[in-house]
Structure formats: C-alpha cells, structure tokens
Motif scaffolding. Sequence first.
Motif, PDB file in Angstrom:
ATOM      1  N   ALA A   9       0.811  -1.199   0.051  1.00 51.32           N
ATOM      2  CA  ALA A   9       0.054  -0.001   0.008  1.00 51.32           C
ATOM      3  C   ALA A   9       0.780   1.160   0.132  1.00 51.32           C
ATOM      4  O   ALA A   9       1.784   1.153   0.906  1.00 51.32           O
ATOM      5  CB  ALA A   9      -0.865  -0.048   1.111  1.00 51.32           C
ATOM      6  N   THR A  10       0.688   2.334  -0.991  1.00 50.87           N
ATOM      7  CA  THR A  10       1.513   3.378  -0.961  1.00 50.87           C
ATOM      8  C   THR A  10       0.452   4.535  -1.044  1.00 50.87           C
ATOM      9  O   THR A  10      -0.579   4.424  -1.555  1.00 50.87           O
ATOM     10  CB  THR A  10       2.451   3.244  -2.216  1.00 50.87           C
ATOM     11  OG1 THR A  10       1.697   3.115  -3.364  1.00 50.87           O
ATOM     12  CG2 THR A  10       3.322   2.103  -2.264  1.00 50.87           C
ATOM     13  N   GLN A  11       1.098   5.913  -1.057  1.00 56.07           N
ATOM     14  CA  GLN A  11       0.381   6.959  -1.277  1.00 56.07           C
ATOM     15  C   GLN A  11       1.548   7.836  -1.979  1.00 56.07           C
ATOM     16  O   GLN A  11       2.520   7.933  -1.682  1.00 56.07           O
ATOM     17  CB  GLN A  11       0.215   7.593  -0.079  1.00 56.07           C
ATOM     18  CG  GLN A  11      -0.911   6.872   0.707  1.00 56.07           C
ATOM     19  CD  GLN A  11      -1.514   7.638   2.173  1.00 56.07           C
ATOM     20  OE1 GLN A  11      -1.456   9.076   1.990  1.00 56.07           O
ATOM     21  NE2 GLN A  11      -1.579   7.064   3.222  1.00 56.07           N
ATOM     22  N   ARG A  12       1.194   8.618  -3.010  1.00 54.02           N
ATOM     23  CA  ARG A  12       1.919   9.599  -3.915  1.00 54.02           C
ATOM     24  C   ARG A  12       1.941  10.914  -2.935  1.00 54.02           C
ATOM     25  O   ARG A  12       0.750  11.424  -2.871  1.00 54.02           O
ATOM     26  CB  ARG A  12       1.242   9.718  -5.115  1.00 54.02           C
ATOM     27  CG  ARG A  12       1.979  10.399  -6.052  1.00 54.02           C
ATOM     28  CD  ARG A  12       1.282  10.401  -7.574  1.00 54.02           C
ATOM     29  NE  ARG A  12       2.051  11.356  -8.514  1.00 54.02           N
ATOM     30  CZ  ARG A  12       2.981  10.818  -9.302  1.00 54.02           C
ATOM     31  NH1 ARG A  12       3.472   9.661  -8.981  1.00 54.02           N
ATOM     32  NH2 ARG A  12       3.845  11.623 -10.053  1.00 54.02           N
ATOM     33  N   LEU A  13       2.974  11.327  -2.576  1.00 53.68           N
ATOM     34  CA  LEU A  13       3.319  12.325  -1.574  1.00 53.68           C
ATOM     35  C   LEU A  13       4.557  13.110  -1.951  1.00 53.68           C
ATOM     36  O   LEU A  13       5.261  12.878  -2.809  1.00 53.68           O
ATOM     37  CB  LEU A  13       3.580  11.778  -0.161  1.00 53.68           C
ATOM     38  CG  LEU A  13       2.498  10.786   0.521  1.00 53.68           C
ATOM     39  CD1 LEU A  13       3.249  10.186   1.626  1.00 53.68           C
ATOM     40  CD2 LEU A  13       1.211  11.527   0.761  1.00 53.68           C
ATOM     41  N   PHE A  14       4.079  14.534  -1.276  1.00 51.39           N
ATOM     42  CA  PHE A  14       5.168  15.536  -1.470  1.00 51.39           C
ATOM     43  C   PHE A  14       4.958  16.464  -0.481  1.00 51.39           C
ATOM     44  O   PHE A  14       3.914  16.785   0.210  1.00 51.39           O
ATOM     45  CB  PHE A  14       5.096  16.256  -2.935  1.00 51.39           C
ATOM     46  CG  PHE A  14       3.865  16.983  -3.290  1.00 51.39           C
ATOM     47  CD1 PHE A  14       3.666  18.306  -2.730  1.00 51.39           C
ATOM     48  CD2 PHE A  14       2.764  16.355  -3.922  1.00 51.39           C
ATOM     49  CE1 PHE A  14       2.388  19.065  -3.098  1.00 51.39           C
ATOM     50  CE2 PHE A  14       1.554  17.068  -4.315  1.00 51.39           C
ATOM     51  CZ  PHE A  14       1.443  18.302  -3.821  1.00 51.39           C
TER      52      PHE A  14
END
Length: 197
Positions: A9-14
């Motif tokens: 499970a991942t999240q696209r983050l900045f």
Amino acid sequence: MSRSKDPVATQRLFAAVLPPASAVEELRTAVAPLHGLPGARSLRWTGAEGWHFTLAFFGEVDEALLPELYGRLERAAHRSEPFPLRVHGGGRFDGRVLWAGAAGGLDALRLLAEHAHAAARRAGVPMEEHRRYAPHLTLARSRTDVDLHPFTGMLAGFEGAAWEADSLSLVRSNLPVSGVPGEQPRYEVVRAWPLGR
C-alpha cells in the motif's frame, strides 16, 4: 501452490508550502488574461486550488514508512522559522512548463526544501539525487514544446503581496482515474506542521 504477494500500500506524496487564499486570488487575477493569448488552449492549466510550492517530491511512499516520515518532517518544520514569501514574476522550463516564481525568504525556503528532502531519505523513502532547489508554482504544462515567451512576458512584472510562510505541509496527490481529458490531480493535505515553535 504459490501465493501472489500482497501489493504494498502506497501513497503519492510531496512536501510543500501552500500560499494563503489571498495570494492565490492575486495570482488568479494575474493569470486570467494569459488564457486569451495565442496558444493558451494547447496548454493544460493547473487549477488554483492545487497551486503550491513543492519542497520535495517523494513519489509513491510505502505506508509502513509514514509514521517515521511524519516524525522527521515535524522535526524539519521545527528547525525552520517562519519566513516572508510572495509570488513573483514567472518563468518556464523549456517550452513545456509555465510557472510563477517566488521572492522574499528564498534562502529559508531552500533550506526547508533541503530539510524535507533529508527527512524523507532518513525515513527510508527512496529519493532521487538532490538538485538545486528552484522555487516555482506550476501554472500550465504542455505535452509538446510551445513558445511560452508571451506568457512569461505578461507575468514578468507580477508582484504579489508578502505573506508569512509558517507551515510545512505533506500533500497527497490523487491522480485522475476517470480518463476525462483535462482532468487534474486532486491534492489533499495529509498533515501540516508549524514552522519553528
């Protein structure tokens, strides 16, 4: 019998500094005439609700790393004092990206970007090699090279009012999935930490 491994499970983050509503409205007013320039229709304009100064792009982050990332970003925020910032002028990356620039506490902004990048790396997020930070707020993109000089020329004299950058935000980028042409990513603040204090 082999079992397929569960996807991670991942999240696209900045990490970003978000301008206040007043700065967004000033910039929206300055950008509106650009939509009437020749070639404007070939650009994919970003929505004002998504305008931000990216500090460090993390990409797809394993959710198992989030607690460590939160802690390290919080420490990075506390190591940086609030600083003055304003949206200033405009520029381009080749003929593909039109942006608005920043003025004010640029050294503090660059240092915050370095801290955010280092925080992610130390939390275990695979980071690209750190390049010199170029503060900008993306206004439009193009899939092909476009002459952006008329657009940057109209933005050259833009001077937004100063405001205080006082927080570091971790933002999730939810990419479009509907396939509707021109649909924009949706940005959602996951966490925000006050600078200093």
